[in-house]
Design a protein around this motif. Structure first.
Motif, PDB file in Angstrom:
ATOM      1  N   HIS A  42       0.876  -1.228   0.063  1.00 62.61           N
ATOM      2  CA  HIS A  42      -0.164  -0.089   0.097  1.00 62.61           C
ATOM      3  C   HIS A  42       0.891   1.327  -0.018  1.00 62.61           C
ATOM      4  CE1 HIS A  42       0.716   0.890   4.480  1.00 62.61           C
ATOM      5  NE2 HIS A  42       1.058  -0.451   4.413  1.00 62.61           N
ATOM      6  N   ASP A 101       6.549   1.731   5.570  1.00 61.04           N
ATOM      7  CA  ASP A 101       5.477   1.161   5.694  1.00 61.04           C
ATOM      8  C   ASP A 101       4.490   1.213   4.576  1.00 61.04           C
ATOM      9  OD1 ASP A 101       3.283  -0.089   6.719  1.00 61.04           O
ATOM     10  OD2 ASP A 101       2.923   0.863   8.471  1.00 61.04           O
ATOM     11  N   GLY A 102       4.224   0.261   3.768  1.00 62.26           N
ATOM     12  CA  GLY A 102       3.825   0.520   2.638  1.00 62.26           C
ATOM     13  C   GLY A 102       4.656   0.491   1.254  1.00 62.26           C
ATOM     14  N   GLU A 148      -4.663   1.074   3.702  1.00 65.18           N
ATOM     15  CA  GLU A 148      -4.396   0.137   4.497  1.00 65.18           C
ATOM     16  C   GLU A 148      -4.532   0.425   5.888  1.00 65.18           C
ATOM     17  OE1 GLU A 148      -1.945  -2.841   6.895  1.00 65.18           O
ATOM     18  OE2 GLU A 148      -1.693  -0.525   6.483  1.00 65.18           O
ATOM     19  N   GLU A 149      -3.828   1.666   6.311  1.00 65.19           N
ATOM     20  CA  GLU A 149      -3.758   2.078   7.888  1.00 65.19           C
ATOM     21  C   GLU A 149      -5.177   2.448   8.158  1.00 65.19           C
ATOM     22  OE1 GLU A 149      -1.116   1.718   9.096  1.00 65.19           O
ATOM     23  OE2 GLU A 149       0.386   1.582   7.962  1.00 65.19           O
ATOM     24  N   HIS A 196       7.275  -6.298   3.095  1.00 67.53           N
ATOM     25  CA  HIS A 196       7.026  -5.031   4.059  1.00 67.53           C
ATOM     26  C   HIS A 196       8.231  -5.060   5.030  1.00 67.53           C
ATOM     27  CE1 HIS A 196       4.773  -2.529   6.892  1.00 67.53           C
ATOM     28  NE2 HIS A 196       3.825  -2.808   6.034  1.00 67.53           N
ATOM     29  N   HIS A 205      -1.665  -6.405   8.089  1.00 67.79           N
ATOM     30  CA  HIS A 205      -1.525  -6.047   6.631  1.00 67.79           C
ATOM     31  C   HIS A 205      -2.529  -6.483   5.826  1.00 67.79           C
ATOM     32  CE1 HIS A 205       2.612  -5.523   7.930  1.00 67.79           C
ATOM     33  NE2 HIS A 205       2.564  -6.789   8.797  1.00 67.79           N
TER      34      HIS A 205
END
Ligand code: HGY
Ligand code: MN
Ligand code: MN
Length: 393
Positions: A72, A83-84, A117-118, A182, A343
């Motif tokens: 993401h 992160d993503g 995603e978050e 990731h 995730h």
């Protein structure tokens, strides 16, 4: 085209004065990232598609039995750079390298950028993959509101999308495995001296809202004994979360709070707070959350205030497909580790064999500007992902 070069393209998008990144679903930063993704994928000769939920997939080939890789591009507020984006950039770099080497897949290959995603804007994590897999009712998702009161449906419409198209995605029927790379969130690979690891499982987790209600009043003129201050039960809840999670070596966090009216010289009338809780298994999760809730209710009762409780989202424990995990761990000669973070791979795992690769994070910090990985580890992760694609596709 290396992963670090691709990530360098993104350095200014959604950057905040504190050095982190705020990239929330459908905001100008994630819109710029979508355009970047489409441009990079098109330059590789991939066919870029977008489903009714905003998930972008760049295809090399079409049809059934496809391998999907990616991650993401959105972030938490003030998040880190990896992160993503690390999973998306490494997937694009791996495809670029494989194409340049003359390799072609024997099954369709897709690179995905999952939307939201978050859950940093509408509160529910993995919204794009939940919608695509049917794990959430589109009517519920479209009615979610951001902090300004705008619904997801209105936000999508403002970006030229048709909210009526949200819901289970046709592409899912063609996908027969998903691999997400990731950045590691935690510090397990560094002491094990490994640049890349393979995921075994994700802890069950949930997000819960507490609505503490009391009586607004004057901070100077109201005697302490006469108050019905909802902030006190909130404070007791923060301490209860710390106590119960510590006692069981699990996780409970109150990282978001809204105080009304939010005035220094007024006793608040209402406090809304969100609990993020993660545990070994479902029973442990429910037990811990019930314990925190009981302490919140007891504190509210003793102050003459009230507290409401809403489970906003819960995710079951995920065990990644054992056969695929063993195959990738052997292929990469990589250690296997569990993760406390959630995730899209956890959502996809309910539908198709799914695996995750983690790239060593020297400090373990994530969801903060200091999140990092060494360039040589990013390269090792990209090489690992390329091997996985060659092996599976
Ligand atoms: O919140 C999480 O676990 C994730 O990083 N989305
Ligand atoms: Mn995250
Ligand atoms: Mn992530």
């Amino acid at each position: 085209m290396s992963t670090t070069d691709l990530l360098a393209d993104l350095e200014t998008i959604g950057r905040t004065p504190g050095g982190g990144y705020t990239r929330l679903a459908w905001d100008p930063a994630t819109m710029a990232l979508r355009e970047w993704f489409a441009g990079q994928a098109a330059a590789l000769g991939l066919e870029v598609t977008e489903d009714g939920n905003g998930n972008q997939i760049a295809w090399w080939g079409t049809g059934p039995d496809a391998l999907l890789v990616g991650s993401h591009l959105d972030s938490v507020p003030e998040g880190g750079p990896l992160d993503g984006p690390l999973g998306v950039a490494s997937a694009l770099a791996a495809v670029a390298g494989l194409k340049a080497s003359g390799w072609t897949p024997s099954r369709p290959l897709g690179v995905v950028n999952f939307t939201d995603e978050e859950g940093g804007r509408f509160g529910i994590a993995c919204l794009g993959s939940r919608l695509a897999t049917g794990a959430i009712d589109p009517a519920i998702a479209l009615a979610l509101r951001d902090d300004s009161g705008t619904t997801l449906a209105e936000v999508m419409q403002a970006q030229g999308r048709d909210p009526r198209a949200a819901g289970p995605s046709a592409w899912l029927a063609d996908v027969s495995s998903y691999v997400e790379l990731h950045v590691e969130q935690g510090r397990w690979l560094a002491p094990h001296d490994a640049p890349v690891g393979v995921a075994s499982a994700i802890w069950p987790h949930g997000r819960y809202r507490f609505d503490f209600c009391g009586e607004g009043n004057h901070a100077g003129a109201t005697a302490m004994a006469d108050r019905h201050d909802p902030m006190l039960a909130y404070a007791a809840t923060v301490l209860a979360a710390r106590d119960l999670a510590t006692a069981t070596d699990q996780r409970a966090t109150l990282g978001r709070v809204r105080v009304e009216p939010g005035s220094t010289n007024s006793i608040p009338s209402r406090v809304t707070a969100w609990l993020d809780a993660r545990a070994f298994d479902h029973v442990a999760l429910t037990t811990m959350v019930a314990g925190i809730r009981a302490r919140a209710e007891a504190a509210a009762a003793s102050d003459g205030t009230t507290v409401g409780f809403t489970a906003e989202s819960e995710s079951d424990a995920v065990t990644f497909d054992p056969a695929l995990r063993h195959r990738l761990a052997a292929l990469l000669d990589a250690p296997v580790l569990a993760t406390g973070a959630g995730h899209d791979a956890g959502i996809l795992a309910a539908r198709v064999p799914t695996a995750m690769l983690f790239v060593r994070n020297p400090t373990g910090v994530s969801h903060a500007p200091q999140e990092s990985a060494e360039p040589e580890d990013i390269e090792a992760g990209t090489v690992a992902l390329s091997k996985v694609i060659e092996e599976l596709a």
